[in-house]
Design a protein around this motif. Structure first.
Motif, PDB file in Angstrom:
ATOM      1  N   ARG A 174      35.816  27.006 -23.526  1.00 26.43           N
ATOM      2  CA  ARG A 174      37.238  27.165 -23.125  1.00 26.43           C
ATOM      3  C   ARG A 174      37.070  28.235 -22.132  1.00 26.43           C
ATOM      4  N   GLY A 175      36.661  27.889 -20.995  1.00 23.28           N
ATOM      5  CA  GLY A 175      36.672  28.918 -19.952  1.00 23.28           C
ATOM      6  C   GLY A 175      35.699  29.728 -19.611  1.00 23.28           C
ATOM      7  N   LEU A 176      34.368  29.903 -20.623  1.00 23.51           N
ATOM      8  CA  LEU A 176      33.247  30.758 -20.188  1.00 23.51           C
ATOM      9  C   LEU A 176      32.685  30.296 -18.876  1.00 23.51           C
ATOM     10  N   LYS A 177      32.336  31.178 -17.902  1.00 22.78           N
ATOM     11  CA  LYS A 177      31.926  30.968 -16.442  1.00 22.78           C
ATOM     12  C   LYS A 177      30.380  31.357 -16.817  1.00 22.78           C
ATOM     13  N   TYR A 178      29.662  30.511 -16.052  1.00 24.83           N
ATOM     14  CA  TYR A 178      28.239  30.617 -16.009  1.00 24.83           C
ATOM     15  C   TYR A 178      27.959  30.900 -14.481  1.00 24.83           C
ATOM     16  N   VAL A 179      27.245  31.769 -14.318  1.00 25.91           N
ATOM     17  CA  VAL A 179      27.004  32.549 -12.934  1.00 25.91           C
ATOM     18  C   VAL A 179      25.375  32.320 -12.550  1.00 25.91           C
ATOM     19  N   ALA A 189      -2.394  34.220 -11.805  1.00 18.88           N
ATOM     20  CA  ALA A 189      -3.007  34.143 -13.237  1.00 18.88           C
ATOM     21  C   ALA A 189      -2.407  34.566 -14.062  1.00 18.88           C
ATOM     22  N   ALA A 190      -3.137  34.655 -15.311  1.00 21.86           N
ATOM     23  CA  ALA A 190      -2.304  34.801 -16.704  1.00 21.86           C
ATOM     24  C   ALA A 190      -1.981  36.411 -16.482  1.00 21.86           C
ATOM     25  N   GLY A 191      -1.062  36.945 -17.106  1.00 19.18           N
ATOM     26  CA  GLY A 191      -0.638  38.042 -17.306  1.00 19.18           C
ATOM     27  C   GLY A 191       0.580  38.529 -16.290  1.00 19.18           C
ATOM     28  N   ALA A 192       1.140  37.797 -15.668  1.00 15.21           N
ATOM     29  CA  ALA A 192       2.198  38.017 -14.740  1.00 15.21           C
ATOM     30  C   ALA A 192       3.552  38.269 -15.681  1.00 15.21           C
ATOM     31  N   ARG A 193       4.313  39.140 -15.191  1.00 16.73           N
ATOM     32  CA  ARG A 193       5.663  39.314 -15.867  1.00 16.73           C
ATOM     33  C   ARG A 193       6.659  39.174 -15.098  1.00 16.73           C
ATOM     34  N   SER A 194       7.731  38.488 -15.401  1.00 14.88           N
ATOM     35  CA  SER A 194       8.824  38.267 -14.662  1.00 14.88           C
ATOM     36  C   SER A 194      10.118  38.366 -15.575  1.00 14.88           C
ATOM     37  N   CYS A 195      11.120  39.294 -15.415  1.00 10.90           N
ATOM     38  CA  CYS A 195      12.161  39.883 -15.959  1.00 10.90           C
ATOM     39  C   CYS A 195      13.409  39.750 -15.484  1.00 10.90           C
ATOM     40  N   TYR A 196      14.404  39.511 -16.429  1.00 12.51           N
ATOM     41  CA  TYR A 196      15.844  39.473 -16.051  1.00 12.51           C
ATOM     42  C   TYR A 196      16.355  41.021 -17.007  1.00 12.51           C
ATOM     43  N   THR A 197      17.273  41.727 -16.196  1.00 15.00           N
ATOM     44  CA  THR A 197      17.762  42.810 -16.582  1.00 15.00           C
ATOM     45  C   THR A 197      19.289  42.681 -16.767  1.00 15.00           C
ATOM     46  N   LEU A 198      19.740  42.846 -17.887  1.00 13.10           N
ATOM     47  CA  LEU A 198      21.149  42.750 -18.426  1.00 13.10           C
ATOM     48  C   LEU A 198      21.719  44.087 -18.751  1.00 13.10           C
ATOM     49  N   ARG A 199      22.681  44.540 -17.592  1.00  7.33           N
ATOM     50  CA  ARG A 199      23.119  45.860 -17.598  1.00  7.33           C
ATOM     51  C   ARG A 199      24.505  46.089 -18.057  1.00  7.33           C
ATOM     52  N   GLU A 200      24.960  47.183 -17.830  1.00  8.86           N
ATOM     53  CA  GLU A 200      26.271  47.879 -18.423  1.00  8.86           C
ATOM     54  C   GLU A 200      26.500  47.515 -19.926  1.00  8.86           C
ATOM     55  N   LEU A 201      25.305  47.779 -20.542  1.00 15.72           N
ATOM     56  CA  LEU A 201      25.443  47.766 -22.115  1.00 15.72           C
ATOM     57  C   LEU A 201      25.713  48.864 -22.764  1.00 15.72           C
ATOM     58  N   SER A 209      37.072  36.978 -13.471  1.00 12.84           N
ATOM     59  CA  SER A 209      36.426  37.926 -13.980  1.00 12.84           C
ATOM     60  C   SER A 209      34.710  37.546 -14.331  1.00 12.84           C
ATOM     61  N   ALA A 210      34.453  36.658 -13.397  1.00 12.83           N
ATOM     62  CA  ALA A 210      32.884  36.463 -13.696  1.00 12.83           C
ATOM     63  C   ALA A 210      32.029  37.670 -13.314  1.00 12.83           C
ATOM     64  N   PRO A 211      30.802  37.847 -13.991  1.00 11.61           N
ATOM     65  CA  PRO A 211      30.073  38.860 -13.860  1.00 11.61           C
ATOM     66  C   PRO A 211      29.474  38.962 -12.260  1.00 11.61           C
ATOM     67  N   ILE A 212      29.605  40.076 -11.917  1.00  9.88           N
ATOM     68  CA  ILE A 212      29.213  40.621 -10.553  1.00  9.88           C
ATOM     69  C   ILE A 212      28.186  41.476 -10.615  1.00  9.88           C
ATOM     70  N   HIS A 213      27.052  41.189  -9.735  1.00 11.59           N
ATOM     71  CA  HIS A 213      25.832  41.926  -9.542  1.00 11.59           C
ATOM     72  C   HIS A 213      25.281  42.319 -11.075  1.00 11.59           C
ATOM     73  N   GLY A 214      25.192  41.402 -11.867  1.00 11.44           N
ATOM     74  CA  GLY A 214      24.554  41.526 -13.093  1.00 11.44           C
ATOM     75  C   GLY A 214      25.347  42.397 -14.192  1.00 11.44           C
ATOM     76  N   GLN A 215      26.647  42.483 -14.085  1.00 15.94           N
ATOM     77  CA  GLN A 215      27.670  42.800 -15.108  1.00 15.94           C
ATOM     78  C   GLN A 215      28.187  41.930 -16.137  1.00 15.94           C
ATOM     79  N   PRO A 216      28.702  42.188 -17.085  1.00 13.40           N
ATOM     80  CA  PRO A 216      29.419  41.444 -18.149  1.00 13.40           C
ATOM     81  C   PRO A 216      30.559  40.999 -17.508  1.00 13.40           C
ATOM     82  N   ASP A 217      31.107  39.960 -18.294  1.00  8.08           N
ATOM     83  CA  ASP A 217      32.805  39.815 -17.811  1.00  8.08           C
ATOM     84  C   ASP A 217      33.789  40.665 -18.834  1.00  8.08           C
ATOM     85  N   VAL A 218      34.913  40.004 -18.886  1.00  8.58           N
ATOM     86  CA  VAL A 218      36.103  40.929 -19.516  1.00  8.58           C
ATOM     87  C   VAL A 218      35.760  40.963 -21.020  1.00  8.58           C
TER      88      VAL A 218
END
Length: 714
Positions: free
Chosen positions: A56-61, A100-112, A25-34
């Protein structure tokens, strides 16, 4: 905690079942696990994953499903740092180089779940991954609000930040911002759902940031402590000891303290931070041969909302108490709780822990810059036993004051970005903060509420495929420009249902079919400026809806005359063929009637089909609707008095065709024959104005018809 999450946790108590569950049940396409967990190793290859050894069993993707495709680059930490004993998630990083300064890079956590509480945690381990030995500093954001400054001061230190947040939408973003002090990077990122009753101070308007100060003897700079003294060093507890996977570390050895423990389960019904007994609460610190227990902290400048310049910061201190010994009736454990020497609660001057029943004592205080807060647990005069403390957490309160983009608008824009694979600077929240607003957007920023998207310009952005329904979700959008792309398919009806839209440019695409009647009505009543020119397969090009009885005739009502000068020149062939035939008939008639007894009279070849420039303006409604363009000039839609629809091509001032060349070239090429030319109606040669008037070309582009159909001159 939701019922589904609670059921899942009860279902997978067994370590073996947990392991099997998370492998499947690893996250697929940016979704949470079970369990609703998201566990990301930032920097491992796309599609890869592994089971974390410390749980005990947490999977990193891989982070490939959470960060924009192509954003940043991966690297591994370098020796000697890679050779030290490190969890796997510290061995790789994703870094985000920028000019240069000011650049933004983001992670989007979905299915919340909008309005639900989450713990967000991220880790950073430099390890000389870039081989530059340059220690960076950069900002970290929760959505549109600054979280902290990550200031790397040594290459082999693990930096961990945690926050308790309420998600305002079905997604949450964690962003790294370049502040000009080195390249931002990240090692890993976690998200964990929390129970609804936990941490009530965390709301949509404020978040709780775990204090990030290292104390002697502690493994991490995380101020969430238990008071076990295990045989192994540090004694870190997380999942499954804590079902929410909070990281509890040992407070460390304090010479003046000892600890008491129990193997009995501690009731947590009065402690909202736990929903089941935890080993964390089965040990407590207590002073040795003393009547008081003291601990303290100072301001965490990295969490200051103004980069350490804030005059004061509010803190929430959570202390957990449970009596772990069955006390005789004559014994009494009772103590006062003081903050900087004063009682923390005037209505409750003393506190007595309950046997095997955990409770939380909460303190909210405002601390000035540079101040030191000292908390003292002092036995009352009646007490026969010293005070105890089972666990504690310290949070900084952060007001979430930045206006963010309306949730529906933000979701729509992220879908549009994904559908058309747009890069640009489309990262994070579309409108906020203002300094990071996406290119091509105009947003409104009210005094309260959410920012809304008012204008969207995607002209010349290589958009392909159909017009995505997400555009229709932008209810405040007034101006939409999708011109000069290769969009195809019909013009969707939902565009007419957008309540605020007053300008729509769909010209220069490959759209087909009829124009929705509701859209035409808005255009005709003046509430919408509509541009749909140069779409070769649009039925009627906006003049009226398609007539079902003339479907075959009007299948392609935009005549595709946007061809190059050589193709335009072939139109002159039609002129010569038609007019020479007329002249021959006229000469024959005149000869038979004795009209050519002397030298041939000069005859105007074009006299029966000549238009003035003023007439062309009337025919085309002052050249209102441009339907094509080529090297010779622009093509306009026109209507004759008998309602016959025509195309009018006007020689541009920059065209290589001049006054004399207009006729000379036509005569020169008069010998060329073509069997599939459109029917020429007439021409205009009025002072400096040159033009051709002809019928629509049915069945496709004129240029397509001409290819392969030209025969050699006689």
């Amino acid at each position: 905690m939701s019922a589904a999450t609670a059921t899942a946790r009860r279902r997978y108590r067994s370590p073996v079942l947990l392991l099997l569950c998370f492998f499947a049940s690893a996250p697929i396409h940016g979704q949470p696990d079970v369990l609703g967990f998201i566990s990301i190793d930032c920097g491992i290859a796309e599609g890869s994953s592994y089971t974390d050894g410390s749980t005990r069993g947490l999977k990193y993707v891989s982070d490939a499903g959470f960060v924009d495709a192509g954003a940043g680059a991966n690297a591994g930490v370098r020796p000697p740092y890679s050779q030290q004993a490190q969890p796997a998630r510290y061995l790789n990083v994703r870094y985000f180089p920028g000019p240069a300064a000011g650049a933004r890079s983001c992670y989007t956590l979905r299915e919340l779940s909008p309005g639900a509480k989450y713990l967000v945690r991220c880790g950073f381990y430099y390890g000389n991954y870039d081989k530059l030995r340059t220690l960076p500093a950069f900002d970290l954001y929760l959505g549109v609000d600054r979280w902290a400054t990550v200031n790397v001061t040594t290459p082999d230190e693990r930096y961990i930040l945690e926050a308790v947040v309420v998600s305002p939408a079905s997604f949450l973003q964690v962003c790294l911002v370049n502040i000009g002090l080195g390249t931002p990077f990240i090692s890993w990122l976690d998200l964990r759902p929390l129970g609804a009753a936990m941490y009530p101070e965390a709301t949509l308007k404020q978040s709780l940031l775990l204090l990030n100060l290292r104390r002697p003897g502690a493994k991490y700079a995380l101020n969430r402590y238990h008071f076990w003294r295990p045989a192994t060093s540090y004694g870190v507890f997380r999942y499954p000891s804590d079902p929410y996977d909070r990281v509890w570390q040992s407070y460390g050895d304090v010479a003046a303290w000892t600890n008491i423990t129990t193997t009995a389960a501690v009731n947590v019904s009065n402690a909202s931070s736990f929903d089941e007994p935890s080993v964390v609460l089965q040990s407590a610190a207590t002073p040795v041969n003393a009547t008081r227990l003291d601990f303290s902290w100072t301001l965490d400048s990295s969490l200051s909302p103004n980069n350490g310049n804030s005059s004061s910061t509010a803190y929430v201190l959570l202390m957990y108490f449970a009596e772990l010994q069955q006390l005789p009736s004559a014994a009494l454990r009772q103590f006062s709780i003081l903050i900087n020497g004063a009682s923390w609660n005037s209505s409750r001057r003393s506190y007595a822990p309950k046997y095997l029943s955990a409770e939380i004592v909460k303190m909210v205080l405002v601390q000035g810059s540079g101040d030191r807060a000292v908390v003292s647990l002092v036995a009352t005069p009646e007490a026969t036993l010293p005070p105890i403390l089972n666990a504690l957490e310290i949070y900084s309160v952060r007001q979430m004051t930045q206006l963010k983009t309306d949730n529906v608008d933000a979701e729509a824009m992220m879908t549009i970005r994904t559908t058309y694979a747009l890069k640009k600077n489309w990262i994070g929240d579309p409108c906020a903060p203002k300094d990071f607003a996406w290119h091509g957007l105009n947003c409104s920023y009210p005094s309260s509420g959410s920012a809304q998207i008012k204008a969207l310009n995607l002209a010349s952005n290589v958009l392909t495929g159909a017009i995505d329904p997400s555009f229709g979700h932008l209810k405040s959008l007034q101006h939409l420009d999708l011109s000069t792309n290769t969009l195809s398919g019909p013009i969707p009806d939902f565009l007419a249902q957008m309540p605020s839209l007053t300008f729509l440019d769909l010209s220069n695409n490959k759209l087909s079919g009829s124009v929705p009647a509701a859209l035409l009505q808005k255009h005709q009543n003046g509430s919408l400026i509509l541009r749909i020119g140069n779409n070769t397969n649009i039925c009627d090009n906006g003049a009226s809806t398609c007539d079902p009885d003339k479907k075959e005739k009007n299948r392609t009502l935009v005549t595709a005359i946007s061809v190059t000068i050589p193709v335009a020149t072939l139109l002159f062939v039609a002129t010569i063929l038609i007019l020479r035939r007329r002249r021959n008939k006229q000469d024959t008639w005149m000869a038979n009637n004795g009209r050519l007894s002397g030298p041939r009279e000069r005859y105007n070849l074009f006299e029966n089909g000549q238009f003035s420039y003023k007439e062309l303006k009337l025919i085309t409604a002052n050249f209102r609707e441009e339907i094509g363009r080529g090297g010779f000039g622009a093509v306009f839609l026109g209507h004759l008095e008998n309602e016959r629809t025509v195309a009018v091509k006007i020689c541009s001032k920059t065209s290589s065709e001049g006054d004399k060349e207009f006729l000379a070239e036509a005569q020169h090429l008069g010998r060329v024959h073509h069997r599939n030319l459109v029917s020429l109606i007439g021409y205009c040669k009025d002072k400096k104005h040159l033009g051709l008037v002809y019928e629509y070309m049915h069945g496709g582009d004129l240029e397509d018809c001409l290819r392969g159909n030209v025969v050699s001159p006689n």
